[in-house]
Design an enzyme around this catalytic site. Structure first.
Site, PDB file in Angstrom:
ATOM      1  N   CYS A 285       0.884  -0.862  -0.195  1.00  0.00           N
ATOM      2  CA  CYS A 285      -0.081  -0.166   0.169  1.00  0.00           C
ATOM      3  C   CYS A 285       1.065   1.052  -0.236  1.00  0.00           C
ATOM      4  CB  CYS A 285      -1.052  -0.084   1.374  1.00  0.00           C
ATOM      5  SG  CYS A 285      -2.077  -1.482   1.337  1.00  0.00           S
TER       6      CYS A 285
ATOM      7  N   PRO B  32       9.550   4.836   6.257  1.00  0.00           N
ATOM      8  CA  PRO B  32      10.799   4.165   6.600  1.00  0.00           C
ATOM      9  C   PRO B  32      11.051   2.977   7.319  1.00  0.00           C
ATOM     10  CG  PRO B  32      10.014   6.398   8.166  1.00  0.00           C
ATOM     11  CD  PRO B  32       8.334   5.312   7.175  1.00  0.00           C
TER      12      PRO B  32
ATOM     13  N   ASP C 226      13.753   3.572   9.018  1.00  0.00           N
ATOM     14  CA  ASP C 226      15.483   3.523   9.401  1.00  0.00           C
ATOM     15  C   ASP C 226      15.603   2.917  10.438  1.00  0.00           C
ATOM     16  OD1 ASP C 226      12.988   4.759  10.046  1.00  0.00           O
ATOM     17  OD2 ASP C 226      14.197   7.067  10.372  1.00  0.00           O
TER      18      ASP C 226
END
Length: 429
Positions: free
Chosen positions: A116, A122, A124
């Site tokens: 999606c 992110p 990270d």
């Protein structure tokens, strides 16, 4: 390509059986890579994400058999084959392959996740965890390259509470040397489910379901048999559909404590809900529903995955409701589609403001993501007339036998092949 048609207005009545948890399954299947013998997972949902993962495990040399919700994985001949492109891009949760392959092979190449489009998701925090364990991580041409001489336990503090990062670090750490401590860990039920599988395989994990998880690395993990938890998001979607259109709907194969935040909001609106060990009864059809404010939070708060279906239901409430998504700010693409159906709502920042009550009208709408699709199905059940939903590939990623289950409750819902003209219109829209 297909579209989903719903003739709205039918009352829902009866019992619906909930499938295994999608958000667990997409982590449990990669976890099998870590074993040295056969792993069996029972109760998996029959959805496209699971089929994609099955194909990816085969691609790296696994012997995989999947039928009737049971997957048997023999990981013994798997190799650390790079997966920079192809099927891996279809799957948002493909990042769990990073932790599992890093844990077993000390290296991995995984294309950045698909699935999606909900604004930035992110990874990270995942990378921070892998680096703390001793991996070198680079991003080259849209793929993440992971390499490690050896993995050593570490103390890892997550800056953001992240389910994905918590699970991924667990996968990488179970075979690392020494002790790993994950602080500010996510507490979702799916994390406990993954920890249960890993523990059955021989891992030493304490604290799953709390904000501090402790892992003592072991030399190897063996095969086992595991039954997945029920899907609380699917259960919540059917609770909302039952509230919208139900006489009496029983949700079977559910863990009610996983849905306390939704149950509380539905009761606040005026719905009657009863719970038992593994079932929920919801009585719909109430008049004079109260507006409520909903704010999504990490578990045990209100799930972001139920925010969209909830906005459809709130068109029934008398007054103004505010739905704020603190997890994914871009998760409001469904609002424009609901407005096509006559909803009185607008988006301001991270919030949707819904004014009701409004009688929704059938319309042609498009699912932009998985839970937007669920929202439009709920809206279609409520609407006067026929609603046509396109973008079914999103719905099929996360809901097993959706039409069949709704038909079983009394809904009029069917799929149709789209004409060439309709496909062209959709692609141009």
């Amino acid at each position: 390509m297909e579209k989903l048609n719903i003739a709205g207005g039918d009352s829902l009545n009866g019992t619906v059986h909930i499938s295994g948890a999608k958000n667990s399954a997409v982590a449990l299947i990669p976890a099998t890579i870590l074993a040295n013998s056969e792993v069996t997972i029972e109760g998996l949902p029959e959805i496209s994400d699971i089929e994609t993962l099955r194909d990816l495990l085969k691609e790296i040399g696994g012997n995989v058999h999947f039928e009737n919700g049971e997957m048997v994985v023999d990981p013994t001949s798997m190799i650390s084959m790079p997966l920079p492109n192809g099927k891996v891009k279809k799957l948002r949760a493909s990042y769990y392959l990073m932790g599992a392959m890093l844990g077993r092979f000390k290296q991995a190449v995984i294309g950045l996740p698909g699935g999606c489009h909900l604004g930035p998701r992110p990874i990270d925090q995942h990378i921070k965890g892998f680096e703390a364990l001793g991996a070198e991580v680079t991003n080259e041409q849209g793929a993440i390259y992971l390499r490690a001489e050896r993995l050593r336990g570490a103390r890892i503090y997550l800056d953001v509470v992240s389910v994905g990062a918590t699970i991924n670090i667990m996968l990488a750490a179970v075979l690392a040397e020494g002790k790993t401590i994950i602080e500010n860990a996510a507490k979702e039920p799916e994390i406990i489910d993954v920890a249960t599988l890993l523990t059955s395989m021989g891992a030493k994990i304490k604290g799953a379901g709390t904000n501090v998880i402790r892992i003592d690395g072991v030399k190897e993990l063996h095969g086992c048999k595991h039954t997945i938890i029920p899907d609380r998001i699917e259960a919540g979607t059917f609770m909302i559909a039952g509230a919208a259109m139900g006489k009496e709907v029983i949700i079977d194969n559910v863990i009610p404590t996983h849905l306390e935040s939704l149950t509380a909001k539905l009761r606040e609106m005026g719905y009657h809900i009863e719970t038992s060990d593994d079932q929920l009864l919801i009585v719909g059809g109430q008049k004079n529903l109260k507006p409520v404010d909903v704010k999504t939070l990490v578990y045990p708060g209100f799930p972001t995955d139920l925010q969209q279906p909830m906005t459809a239901l709130l068109t029934r409430a008398k007054g103004t409701s505010v739905v704020t998504d603190t997890i994914y700010s871009a998760r409001f693409k469904h609002i424009d589609e609901l407005r096509r159906m006559g909803a009185n709502m607008k988006v301001e920042g991270r919030s949707a403001i819904i004014t009701g009550p409004v009688e929704l009208q059938g319309a042609k709408v498009k699912a932009s993501d998985l839970r937007a699709g669920a929202c439009l199905v709920v809206a279609g059940l409520m609407a006067d007339g026929v609603t046509e939903i396109t973008g079914l590939e999103h719905i099929d990623r996360g809901y097993s036998s959706l039409e069949k289950k709704l038909e079983g409750l009394g809904a009029t819902i069917w799929r149709e092949r789209m004409t060439d003209e309709e496909i062209e219109q959709l692609q141009n829209s």
